[in-house]
Scaffold this motif. Sequence first.
Motif, PDB file in Angstrom:
ATOM      1  N   UNK A  83       0.855  -1.191   0.000  1.00 34.30           N
ATOM      2  CA  UNK A  83       0.000   0.000   0.000  1.00 34.30           C
ATOM      3  C   UNK A  83       0.886   1.235   0.000  1.00 34.30           C
ATOM      4  N   UNK A  84       0.736   2.044  -1.039  1.00 35.14           N
ATOM      5  CA  UNK A  84       1.491   3.294  -1.145  1.00 35.14           C
ATOM      6  C   UNK A  84       0.496   4.444  -1.142  1.00 35.14           C
ATOM      7  N   UNK A  85       0.663   5.350  -0.181  1.00 32.63           N
ATOM      8  CA  UNK A  85      -0.211   6.509  -0.080  1.00 32.63           C
ATOM      9  C   UNK A  85       0.248   7.577  -1.072  1.00 32.63           C
ATOM     10  N   UNK A  86      -0.709   8.118  -1.827  1.00 26.98           N
ATOM     11  CA  UNK A  86      -0.437   9.214  -2.762  1.00 26.98           C
ATOM     12  C   UNK A  86      -1.464  10.297  -2.456  1.00 26.98           C
ATOM     13  N   UNK A  87      -1.049  11.327  -1.736  1.00 23.95           N
ATOM     14  CA  UNK A  87      -2.007  12.256  -1.140  1.00 23.95           C
ATOM     15  C   UNK A  87      -1.694  13.725  -1.391  1.00 23.95           C
ATOM     16  N   UNK A  88      -2.759  14.509  -1.431  1.00 24.91           N
ATOM     17  CA  UNK A  88      -2.636  15.956  -1.521  1.00 24.91           C
ATOM     18  C   UNK A  88      -2.686  16.619  -0.163  1.00 24.91           C
ATOM     19  N   UNK A  89      -2.766  15.823   0.883  1.00 23.20           N
ATOM     20  CA  UNK A  89      -2.766  16.357   2.257  1.00 23.20           C
ATOM     21  C   UNK A  89      -1.339  16.735   2.639  1.00 23.20           C
ATOM     22  N   UNK A  90      -0.860  17.829   2.056  1.00 22.38           N
ATOM     23  CA  UNK A  90       0.563  18.165   2.182  1.00 22.38           C
ATOM     24  C   UNK A  90       0.919  18.817   3.519  1.00 22.38           C
ATOM     25  N   UNK A  91      -0.081  19.258   4.276  1.00 25.82           N
ATOM     26  CA  UNK A  91       0.206  19.907   5.558  1.00 25.82           C
ATOM     27  C   UNK A  91      -0.215  19.076   6.752  1.00 25.82           C
ATOM     28  N   UNK A  92      -0.992  18.043   6.523  1.00 25.56           N
ATOM     29  CA  UNK A  92      -1.534  17.244   7.625  1.00 25.56           C
ATOM     30  C   UNK A  92      -0.566  16.127   8.005  1.00 25.56           C
ATOM     31  N   UNK A  93       0.464  16.481   8.759  1.00 24.55           N
ATOM     32  CA  UNK A  93       1.510  15.524   9.111  1.00 24.55           C
ATOM     33  C   UNK A  93       0.978  14.398   9.995  1.00 24.55           C
ATOM     34  N   UNK A  94       0.022  14.706  10.858  1.00 28.55           N
ATOM     35  CA  UNK A  94      -0.565  13.666  11.714  1.00 28.55           C
ATOM     36  C   UNK A  94      -1.222  12.585  10.863  1.00 28.55           C
ATOM     37  N   UNK A  95      -1.813  12.972   9.751  1.00 26.05           N
ATOM     38  CA  UNK A  95      -2.458  12.007   8.872  1.00 26.05           C
ATOM     39  C   UNK A  95      -1.436  11.067   8.247  1.00 26.05           C
ATOM     40  N   UNK A  96      -0.255  11.570   7.918  1.00 26.70           N
ATOM     41  CA  UNK A  96       0.804  10.705   7.374  1.00 26.70           C
ATOM     42  C   UNK A  96       1.196   9.659   8.415  1.00 26.70           C
ATOM     43  N   UNK A  97       1.355  10.108   9.651  1.00 27.45           N
ATOM     44  CA  UNK A  97       1.735   9.185  10.722  1.00 27.45           C
ATOM     45  C   UNK A  97       0.647   8.132  10.923  1.00 27.45           C
ATOM     46  N   UNK A  98      -0.611   8.562  10.888  1.00 25.40           N
ATOM     47  CA  UNK A  98      -1.723   7.618  11.046  1.00 25.40           C
ATOM     48  C   UNK A  98      -1.700   6.565   9.942  1.00 25.40           C
ATOM     49  N   UNK A  99      -1.407   6.991   8.710  1.00 27.47           N
ATOM     50  CA  UNK A  99      -1.364   6.053   7.585  1.00 27.47           C
ATOM     51  C   UNK A  99      -0.229   5.048   7.751  1.00 27.47           C
TER      52      UNK A  99
END
Length: 240
Positions: A83-99
Amino acid sequence: MDHFKVIIVEDVKLELKGTEEIFRNEIPEAEIIGTAMSEDEFWSIIKDNVPDLVLLDLGLGGSTTIGVEICRKLRKQYAQLHVLIFTGEILNEKLWVDALDAGADGVILKTGELLTKSDVNAVMDGKRMVFNQPILEKILQRFRQTVLNESRRSEAIVDYEIDEYDERFLRHLALGYTKDQIAQLRGMPFGVKSLEKRQNDLVNRLFRSNERTGVNATRLVTKALQLGIIDVNNLEADED
């Protein structure tokens, strides 16, 4: 690289088209076996045809958490799936950690170099923590700041002769504990009068002679934070 199958999950048509073009032009060994613009579409596709890789957008239908939940379910149901995340959530660092905590193999931001063949190949080769340049730059900045803060703290501990009881005392003052409460902490073998003496001693060590008049606990804690003796991001109370 060997042939592999991909499902792309993306809810913006223009971005979905662009991502498909990246695969067709840059990663021809990847076969796109399905695209989904919603969670329901995705589960319908994967039920009949399990891919080797899911390229997953985190934000679907206005929600920023659906992608994380999809990733978590995929990790439980298809342990070998990449699973590779490809996201436009460029400022939501907490979301990256959650993923990442949900089991994603990496996070690629839709900025900078975007998605590259090397990113996809790294994931398919079994590499974890695959990031593109924008995230790597953030990681390096945080790492650099952490190292500098730790070095600064180590120097302050030596320069101002701070022992473990000084640090514990200052940390709990910063957390709003009174001296009575600090004296009752497990591992703090001092009464209130001894703590008052310790506070005065810290004032003498941390402040110049012409700055010491009227220094209370709040000013002392502020000075300790400024010097890096205690870290505002790591203020936790000891067990009572």
